[in-house]
Every structure is written in C-alpha cells, then in structure tokens.
Scaffold this motif. Structure first.
Motif, mmCIF file in Angstrom:
data_model
loop_
_atom_site.group_PDB
_atom_site.id
_atom_site.type_symbol
_atom_site.label_atom_id
_atom_site.label_comp_id
_atom_site.label_asym_id
_atom_site.label_seq_id
_atom_site.Cartn_x
_atom_site.Cartn_y
_atom_site.Cartn_z
ATOM 1 N N GLN A 84 0.672 5.980 0.027
ATOM 2 C CA GLN A 84 -0.020 6.930 0.028
ATOM 3 C C GLN A 84 1.057 7.913 -1.186
ATOM 4 O O GLN A 84 1.852 8.356 -0.273
ATOM 5 N N ASP B 79 -13.200 3.906 -12.564
ATOM 6 C CA ASP B 79 -12.656 2.562 -11.575
ATOM 7 C C ASP B 79 -12.252 2.012 -12.531
ATOM 8 O O ASP B 79 -12.555 1.407 -13.175
ATOM 9 N N HIS C 143 -2.824 6.740 -8.964
ATOM 10 C CA HIS C 143 -2.123 6.051 -7.638
ATOM 11 C C HIS C 143 -2.860 4.776 -7.191
ATOM 12 O O HIS C 143 -3.946 5.026 -5.860
ATOM 13 N N PRO C 144 -3.343 3.794 -7.074
ATOM 14 C CA PRO C 144 -4.128 3.081 -6.958
ATOM 15 C C PRO C 144 -3.850 2.709 -4.689
ATOM 16 O O PRO C 144 -2.543 3.463 -4.198
ATOM 17 N N ASP C 145 -4.746 2.681 -4.506
ATOM 18 C CA ASP C 145 -4.554 2.588 -2.272
ATOM 19 C C ASP C 145 -3.918 0.817 -2.116
ATOM 20 O O ASP C 145 -3.025 1.041 -1.349
ATOM 21 N N TYR C 146 -3.899 0.062 -3.481
ATOM 22 C CA TYR C 146 -3.786 -1.453 -3.023
ATOM 23 C C TYR C 146 -2.436 -1.886 -3.744
ATOM 24 O O TYR C 146 -3.590 -2.048 -4.233
ATOM 25 N N ALA D 106 0.892 -1.136 0.049
ATOM 26 C CA ALA D 106 0.022 0.036 -0.234
ATOM 27 C C ALA D 106 0.989 1.078 0.404
ATOM 28 O O ALA D 106 1.694 1.203 0.889
ATOM 29 N N SER E 266 -3.460 13.926 -9.812
ATOM 30 C CA SER E 266 -4.975 13.539 -10.150
ATOM 31 C C SER E 266 -5.313 14.446 -11.068
ATOM 32 O O SER E 266 -5.249 15.425 -12.303
ATOM 33 N N GLY F 261 -8.295 -0.081 -6.249
ATOM 34 C CA GLY F 261 -8.130 2.057 -5.533
ATOM 35 C C GLY F 261 -7.748 2.955 -6.881
ATOM 36 O O GLY F 261 -6.925 3.990 -5.998
ATOM 37 N N ARG F 262 -7.363 2.220 -8.092
ATOM 38 C CA ARG F 262 -7.252 3.298 -9.162
ATOM 39 C C ARG F 262 -8.174 3.920 -9.280
ATOM 40 O O ARG F 262 -9.246 2.821 -10.199
ATOM 41 N N THR G 12 1.755 11.686 -1.991
ATOM 42 C CA THR G 12 0.810 13.461 -0.954
ATOM 43 C C THR G 12 1.774 14.245 -1.716
ATOM 44 O O THR G 12 3.096 13.962 -1.053
ATOM 45 N N SER H 250 -9.753 -0.247 -11.397
ATOM 46 C CA SER H 250 -9.230 -1.349 -10.294
ATOM 47 C C SER H 250 -9.330 -2.645 -11.215
ATOM 48 O O SER H 250 -10.933 -3.209 -12.082
#
Lengths: 452, 557
Positions: B297, B477, B388-391, B295, B330, B415-416, B299, B479
């Motif tokens: 993140q 989405d 950017h994926p969450d995981y 995972a 983003s 989550g992408r 920023t 994902s």
C-alpha cells in the motif's frame, strides 16, 4: 577492542580531509554559479532576454491571437477542427482555462521576465569597464520586462508581479496583483529605463518613453501620458515614413518610423518568424496556416476604409488577406519579417488621444491621415472625437496587436464584439482566464478572474 | 491482448556521430578485524573508505578548431544532414563529472550460532547535491534468531528451519542529474539586423539545499522449512517511509521555470510478502509448486510546507495528482456520471463550464458535480484510480516424470488501473482506422444508446461535450492474469550421449502464452513514463507484447 574502535573512526577522518572532492561544478555547461560575472556575460545574457520576445508564446504567434484575433478586425477561419478548434474558441470568447495557448503565453512571457529579472538582480554586483554598457543593459532589461508585463496585464489582468530573480521556485511568493498595480510598476520601470537608455539603439530612450505613454493611456491616465509622448516627438529622432508600406519587410528594418521591433531572420537557424505561416496567405506548406490563414479578415474591417485610403493596398491583399507582413519564406516558420511593435504613427495617435479634442489633437491625427492620402479632419467632421480617433487607429494600426486594447480602453469591447459575433454582451469577457495549471500549482495564492 | 508472433524490422540510418566515454576512478581501502573469542561467538568488524568519481563525455568529437570531425566521413549518408565536406556546422560536446565519497563500518556478531547481529553505518557524500547538504548518514541494524537451534525445538523433526528476523535500516537515493542542484544556462540567441547574436538564459533552476532522499525501512520476517524440507519459504512484513523525495515538481511559471528538482514530501509503503515452495510429490513423478504473493500500500503522508497537492503532466496534460492520503501519482480528473440521452436532460443538468463552443449534445458525457455546487468546474476533479496494484502473485508449477519436464508460470496483478490516453482517439471515432471494438457499443441515438458506457462518435468533442477531458473514462481496469511461460522438455538418456556431452535436453518453450484482462489496450503492463514516479501508468500507443515460441537443445559438456 580499542584497535577496532580506531578502525571505525578511520574513514571519518578521511572524509574530513577531502571536502573539495565533491564540490564539482558543470565543466562544459554554463551555469548560474560561474556566469553573470563579467560585462561580456551580461552582454550575452541580455540577448537571451530579447530572445523571449521572439517566442511563439509571445510575439511569434500567441500575442496576435489575444491582442488582434480576439477583436473585430479578424476572426478565426471558422469550422476549425482539431488543434485549430481552440483558436476558434479564443476568437469567440468560448475559451476554457485549460486552453494550451493560455498556458504557453503565460510561460513564455514569464520566461522573458525571469531572464530580465536575473540580469537586474545580479548586474549591480559586477563592475563593468563601461558604465554606458551597464546602463544600456539595465534599461533594456527593464524595457523587455515592461513590454511583457504590459501584455500580461492586458491579456490576463490579475497576474503575479515578480521583479527579482526567483531562486527557490517551489517556495516562491506569487504576489498576484491587479492590472492597475502591474501598470504602476511598468510606469516606474520605464521612467527609470528612459533615463538609462541611449537615444538610439535597439531600445532607445524614445522607445521607453513611447511605451510609457501607451501604458499610461491603457491605465486611463491621459494626463500623465502627454509628457513622455511629447518627449518622443521633440527628440526629432523619429518621423513618419513617406510611404506607409515601407515600414515593414526585410529591407525596411532601419526605418525612421520604427521605435521598437522584435527582430527575426530567415535562414533556418531558429530565428525566423512564424507570423507569415500563421496569418498571411503565402505561408509555407507545413506551417499551421499552410498558406490559408486561420486569421480571416472581417468584412466589417474591409468596409471601414475611406475611399482613397492609400493604406488599404499595403494592409490587405486583393483577396483580402493580411498583406502587411507578406514574405516568401523557404522553410516553415522562418520568415525574415520583423515584428514592428512601436512606431511613430502610434506615438502620434496616442498623443492625439492623450491631449483630447482640439486643434492639437486633430493636428496629430492629420499628420497620419496626410501620409495616407486623406483629407484633414477637424471638429466639424461628423462623429465624436473618440470615434474618429478609434477609426483612424483601426486602419492605421491594423493587425499590429493594438485593436483589442483599443476596444478595452474605450469601453467598446462588449458592444462591438457582441454585435459582431451575435452573442450577448455578458458573454464578452474582458480578461482571458488565468491558465488552469497556474492556479492548480498554487491554488491558495492564485485566483481565477471573476468573469471566468 | 496478445498478438501472434510478430516480426519487427528496424532499418535505421543516422547522420550524426556520437562518442560516449566513461572514466571511472575508484579507490578504496578496507580493514578487517576478526576475533573468535571462545569459539561460540564471532565478531567481525569491517571499516572501508571508498571514493569514486565518474566523468561521462558524450557528444560529437571535434578536433582543436572545432571544425573538422575526427571520425571519418565516407559515402553520402553523413553529408545529408549535419556535415558538408567533412565540416561540422553543428555539434556539441558535453562533459560531466560526479563524485561520491563513502565510508562504511560494519559489525557482525554471531553468538552460539543462534543469535545474529549485523550493524552497519555508512556515510556518503555526493557531488550532485547542493553545497549545503551533500552528506547522508545511513545506519542499519538487523537481528536474527534461529529458533530451531534452541533446545526446546531440537526434538521437533517437523521443523527444519525457523528463523525470526528483524531489521531496521536507512538508505539514501541520489539518482538525479549530475548537476541537479545547479541552475544551468542554455543558448537563447537573438538577431541583430541580418546576423544571429549569441544569448543565454537560465534553463533549469538552482537548489543549494538539495539533499538525499532517505528511506527508513522496518522489516520483520520468518524463514521456515518444514516436513523434511518439503515446504519452505518466508513471510515478511515491512513498512518503509521515504522522506525528502527527489521529485521534479511543477512550479509556478511566474518563476521562469516549469519544473524544479526539489526534496518534497514523504511516502509510506506498507506491505506483506509471502513465499512458499511446496514439493507436492516426490518420487518418479516430481511435482513442485512455487507460490508468492505480495500486497503493498503506497500512501503519500506529507507534501511541501503547506501540504499542497502536486499536479503532474504526462503525455497529455495534467492527469495525475500526488496528494496526502492517496497513492503517489494517482489519476486525477472528472468522473463520468452517465451519458446525456436528450437535450432536456442536458438542460436540467448542472451547468458544465468545460463544454466547448457548440455545447454538449445528447450522447455526450454527463460529468459528476463532485462538490455539489450546481456546476461543473475544475473543482470537480477527483482521484479516479492508481497504477499501484492492490496485490500481485506468481505461481510456478514444475513437473518431472522420468526424462520429461514441464513448467508453467502464471502471474497476476490485481487492483491496478491504467490511464489509457489512446482512448481519447480510439474510442470516439476520431481514428480513421484501428479504433477499439468498444466503439461499436457507443451511443448512437436515444433509442439506440449502446451499452451506456461509451459516448457518441465525435471527432471534435472539444467543441461540444469535451468528452476527452481528463476523466474516469480513460482510467481502465488494468488487472490481469497471464500465463507468462510454458516449457516442455525431454532430457536424452545418457546412453544416447555416448559420453560426448554430459547432458542434452530438447525443449520447446513459449512466453506470453495468454493473458486474461478487461483492459482494451494492447498490454496492461504498460508504463509510458517509467522514469517519473509522479506520472505512472500511462498508455499512449504502447507496443503489444510479442508471443515467442522457442525450440531448442541444451547441451552441457
């Protein structure tokens, strides 16, 4: 351990011995470090500034959209879809700030301004073998910059006024000023340029004086416009061509009527004009217009000619398309026809406007009318002086990017365009929106025009 | 979506000739000093100096008078474009050069085979940066503790390895054009009468202060092996702060340039990684599972002197934003807030300043008034998602029974979001063929409003509701879970081999077996502008993935 420490230091010593090893300049590409060093460098660089005038973002295509198609002489073909739909929006005062034409015009205009600025910021540090050449290049750079700022001022109004080379674009001060301040800067620059330029050449002192007169008029300062325009007349360098049609076309580039033209050539070497493909009937298939002209001449304009006006046949074809810049290019966007931006007839009509109603003013108008085969007018001719002058300008300077500034200057843009398009006067905006992406990149420094 | 076996036939004819030559000169000296003090600790010191210089030459090679090409021209293909009778009438040669001077010193220290220390310092000077700022210094230190070597764990048989690690390091990035700091000029010719005359004009901006992009990475982790090595793997946590990002950012065109290469901003990546291999069954049936999970993140923490947002254009206008607090690049645009069902609804809605000349009609999108000022303007754009994926995770299962083996690898990205630029043509009826099936669910009339997600068909929406403006509608989405590989094999018993081979395995394998995703495009793994970190995740007609089936024999001698 002492020995080890010495080894650790060894590489550091090596580094300090080879400072030059990583000082590398481009080998085969010209760059700002090794260029702008000699007279011949500047002689080539100034051509690059003129090149910006040929661009589709400036005189190649876009200035026609903003200065001519916007007004009442022509309109977009209508029912346009896809890419041409944005042209229709521009024609009908419905454009939005993200329209691509706005941004490409902005970019291309400032590209030319930056090229001139780079020359002006660096030229004084270099010694020339000929002061005449140095003066000519400075005068030409000031003229190109002024011509571009004039268009930005008329089209967008409140624009950044940049008069020196920008070396750190990411931290630049944008200096957004009013159109009036832009016009003041242009007047200063053209006055300087007039003193530097030769009496003949691709930009003459007369061309600078003529543009100065035009800028004063557009800024509402008729009194100041008189002197520079009279200097053009009294120089006796320029005169009206006997035959109106002989001002345009590849064989007429040396016409004594032309004060300044943006030069094009055919031959598929990237120096051709797009105008023929975009706006006349004989564009090459593959051009955007495809020969069917997105710029359609309005009936109102056709009807405005007086009977017997010799200019009509040179301006319009039998099928009422733009004839002035007709050519038969063999490749798309590759016409040979120069863009005549300043010519003597405009100087005379500008002078007539600057001096106001009277024998002198009618005299200048009548010089232009005589060439068109029309009878002289005077104070007894029906209509106001302004209306008669505007009419003369409309037919004499048709499709030459003069109509929209004429309507603006005479306060007629709202009434004329509202009635032509059948829209409310409030919908007729006098300035185009500043491109959204130019606001987005510096939202704290750039503000949108109030109408938008 | 995966398409069955695809065949691509590429026939290329080219009328230009190019040469690429690369010269590399590297010289180095390395000094090693080692000393075993008393058998239980080891010191190793290394000092190294490296200088490297590379010149790339590419373009069309000509002889001295630049008129006749050296490469022979035969047949009619070459004369078609650039050449006529062996004469070059257009062509260019570009020579570039870059150099790097590096110095390195490293210290290794191991105490009692339990405590480990590595310290490194390097200094690099690159010709690509501005004359003022060419040198970067990059130290790093890492510590390790093999806890299972300690006496208090020596009796614990369940723990085969337990190593705690910690490191802190600084690294630099200089992947920019060779003359990124120096403004280049290019040809800008003009006309005089009937002749072309040479002109030049600046094409890129200068930046004498351009310098290294520097990353500061902190990592703590554990390597473990448990239960007679039946379970082993590692766990890591890291934070990386990258400063002075080397980015081509959009600059005001009033400068004369569109973009400038500059050091701007700071990005933080925080993440967790876990990997484990478990030998679930050992014996005649062997079954092992590899599992990894990550995972991260991303920023943006700083930008420019005033922290101004960076808007970036990819393949279709400005649709990305890099702003403090969000992931880099983003997606940025308007937010779709349903579909207008009637003219009355349009009339009652906030005035939309972005609709075209014909005005919005029923069936067009209603966009959200983000700032609540009663009208839709450019101020109502917001972040609508990120690439950017969450995981992410991967699971491999390996089975072996007698001579048979079977593997399956499953991969997941969750989550992408993907920016589907094709949606601007394939969801609105603009395309004559090949529209997405969701077009069937579009708004048709007030009584037949579709599924409420897709606007009416409109080939020139720019004149109406402007449904194609950058918005959440193109953000989909992305994902997915994918069975990436399957393989099945049989290893021939030795008696069949007759000694001719040491090993022979017959197998069949399939890649891109199946994908499970809601994404309507061909492939959610798409990234059109892969070389620009400011505009990630765009899909504009990317090729579908092909499924491959292999049948083969592995032979070992």
């Amino acid at each position: 351990m002492k020995k080890s420490l010495l080894i650790l230091l060894l590489p550091v010593l090596f580094i300090s011995c080879s400072e030059d090893f990583t000082v590398l300049g481009p080998i085969s590409e010209r760059n700002v470090v090794n260029y702008y060093k000699t007279q011949s460098d500047f002689e080539v660089a100034i051509n690059g500034a003129f090149d910006a005038l040929q661009s589709n973002g400036t005189f190649g295509v876009n200035y026609v959209l903003f200065m001519e198609m916007r007004a009442d002489n022509t309109e977009n073909g209508g029912g346009a879809t896809g890419l041409a739909a944005t042209l229709e929006q521009l024609d009908k005062f419905e454009e939005i700030a993200t329209a691509g034409e706005l941004n490409s015009t902005w970019i291309a205009s400032y590209e030319g301004i930056a090229r001139a600025n780079t020359i002006l910021s660096r030229i004084d540090e270099v010694s020339f073998t000929s002061d005449d050449v140095k003066n000519r290049i400075k005068g030409e750079a000031l003229f190109v910059r002024s011509l571009l700022y004039y268009h930005l001022g008329v089209i967008f109004g409140n624009v950044p006024l940049i008069t020196a080379e920008v070396t750190a674009p990411q931290n630049m001060n944008l200096n957004q000023v009013s159109a009036a301040e832009v016009m003041t800067q242009i007047a200063t620059d053209l006055t300087t340029a007039e003193g530097l330029l030769p009496s003949t050449g691709r930009v003459s002192s007369g061309a600078a004086a003529a543009l100065l007169g035009r800028v004063y008029l557009q800024a509402g300062d008729k009194a100041s416009a008189v002197a520079p325009l009279k200097r053009v007349v009294s120089s006796n360098v320029y005169s009206l061509e006997a035959n109106y049609a002989d001002v345009w076309g590849p064989g007429n580039e040396g016409s004594s009527e032309i004060l300044f033209q943006v030069e094009y050539m055919s031959g598929n070497v990237g120096e051709g004009s797009s105008y023929t493909d975009m706006f006349t009937a004989s564009g090459v298939a593959g051009g955007v217009g495809g020969g069917s002209a997105p710029q359609t001449v309005t009936q109102d304009f056709i009807d405005s000619y007086e009977a017997g006006d010799l200019r009509q046949a040179a301006t319009l074809s039998d099928s009422a398309t733009v004839e002035k810049y007709e050519d038969t290019p063999t490749a798309p966007f590759d016409s040979d026809v120069n863009w005549v931006e300043i010519r003597y007839a405009e100087v005379l009509l500008n002078l007539a406007e600057a001096v106001g109603e009277g024998a002198e003013g009618y005299g200048y108008i009548n010089q232009v009318r005589a060439r068109a085969g029309l009878a002289a007018i005077d104070g007894t001719t029906p209509g106001s002086y302004d209306d008669k002058l505007l009419h003369e300008r409309r037919v004499e300077l048709a499709f030459e990017n003069k109509r929209w500034p004429d309507l603006l200057r005479h306060g007629k843009a709202k009434s004329v365009m509202a009635s032509q398009l059948g829209i409310a006067e409030a919908s007729v905006t006098l300035l185009f929106p500043i491109p959204q992406s130019q606001i987005d990149v510096a939202p704290d420094e750039m503000s949108q025009n109030a109408e938008h | 979506m995966l398409k069955p076996l695809s065949i691509t036939l590429i026939i290329a004819l080219t009328a230009s000739t190019a040469l690429a030559e690369t010269f590399n000169i590297t010289s180095g000296s390395t000094t090693n000093a080692g000393n075993n003090f008393n058998g239980s600790d080891t010191v190793n010191i290394t000092g190294a100096l490296n200088t490297g210089s590379t010149a790339n030459e590419f373009g069309i090679k000509t002889d001295g008078d630049k008129n006749t090409i050296i490469l022979s021209t035969t047949g009619s293909i070459i004369t078609a474009g650039i050449y006529a009778d062996g004469i070059v009438n257009s062509g260019e040669e570009v020579i570039e050069e870059w150099s790097l001077v590096s110095a390195l010193a490293r210290l290794n220290y191991v105490f009692q085979d339990k405590y480990l220390l590595t310290a490194t310092i390097r200094s690099d000077r690159s010709s690509r940066f501005g004359a003022n700022n060419q040198t970067g210094i990059f130290p790093s230190v890492s510590l390790g503790w093999r806890a299972n070597q300690e006496s208090f764990l020596s009796g614990v048989d369940e723990i085969n390895e337990l190593k705690l690690r910690g490191s802190y390091g600084v690294t630099g990035n200089f992947e920019i054009p060779n003359y990124g700091a120096i403004g280049l000029l290019s040809g800008a010719n003009y006309v005089s009468g009937t002749s072309q005359i040479n002109g030049v004009a600046p094409s890129t901006s200068s930046n004498a202060d351009l310098t290294w992009e520097t990353s500061y990475q902190m990592n703590v982790g554990v390597d473990y092996a448990l239960l007679n090595d039946r379970i082993y793997g590692s766990i890591d946590y890291y934070t990386t702060t990258t400063e002075d990002l080397l980015l081509f950012v959009t600059v005001p065109a009033a400068s004369g340039f569109d973009v400038a290469l500059t050091n701007i901003g700071e990005v933080e990546n925080k993440g967790f990684e876990f990997s484990m291999t478990s030998r679930n069954m050992v014996g005649s049936l062997n079954w092992a599972t590899d599992f990894n999970f990550a995972a991260n993140q991303n920023t943006v923490t700083k930008l420019g002197p005033e922290g101004d947002d960076i808007l970036s254009s990819g393949a279709a206008g400005a649709r990305h934003i890099t702003r403090i607090g969000d992931a880099i690049g983003s997606y940025y645009g308007y937010v779709v807030d349903g579909i207008y069902q009637s003219q009355a609804e349009i009339d009652a809605a906030p005035v939309d300043r972005l609709v075209g000349s014909g005005g919005a009609r029923p069936g067009d999108f209603r966009f959200k008034d983000i700032n609540g000022d009663g009208e839709i303007t450019s101020d109502d754009r917001t972040v609508t998602g990120s690439y950017h994926p969450d995981y992410t995770f991967g699971i491999t299962n390996r089975f072996e029974y007698k001579n048979f083996d079977f593997n399956i690898f499953i991969q997941g990205v969750m989550g992408r979001e993907v920016l589907n630029l094709s949606a601007r043509h394939l969801k609105n009826g603009e395309a004559n063929v090949g529209s997405y099936a969701v077009l069937n669910d579009r708004w048709i009339s007030e009584s037949n409003p579709g599924n409420g997600e897709h606007p009416r068909a409109d080939r020139s929406s720019a004149s109406h509701g402007n449904n194609n403006r950058p918005s959440s509608y193109q953000v989909e989405d992305g994902s997915y879970v994918k069975i990436k590989n399957l393989s099945f094999g049989y290893t021939l018993p030795d008696e069949f081999l007759n000694g001719a081979f040491s090993r022979a395995r017959i197998y069949t394998a399939m890649t891109n077996v199946a994908i499970f995703t809601d994404y309507v495009g061909f492939n959610p793994e798409v990234n059109l502008q892969a070389n620009s970190s400011l505009t990630p995740g765009e899909d504009y007609g990317a090729y579908p993935l092909s499924r491959t089936i292999q049948v083969g024999i592995d032979l070992a001698f």
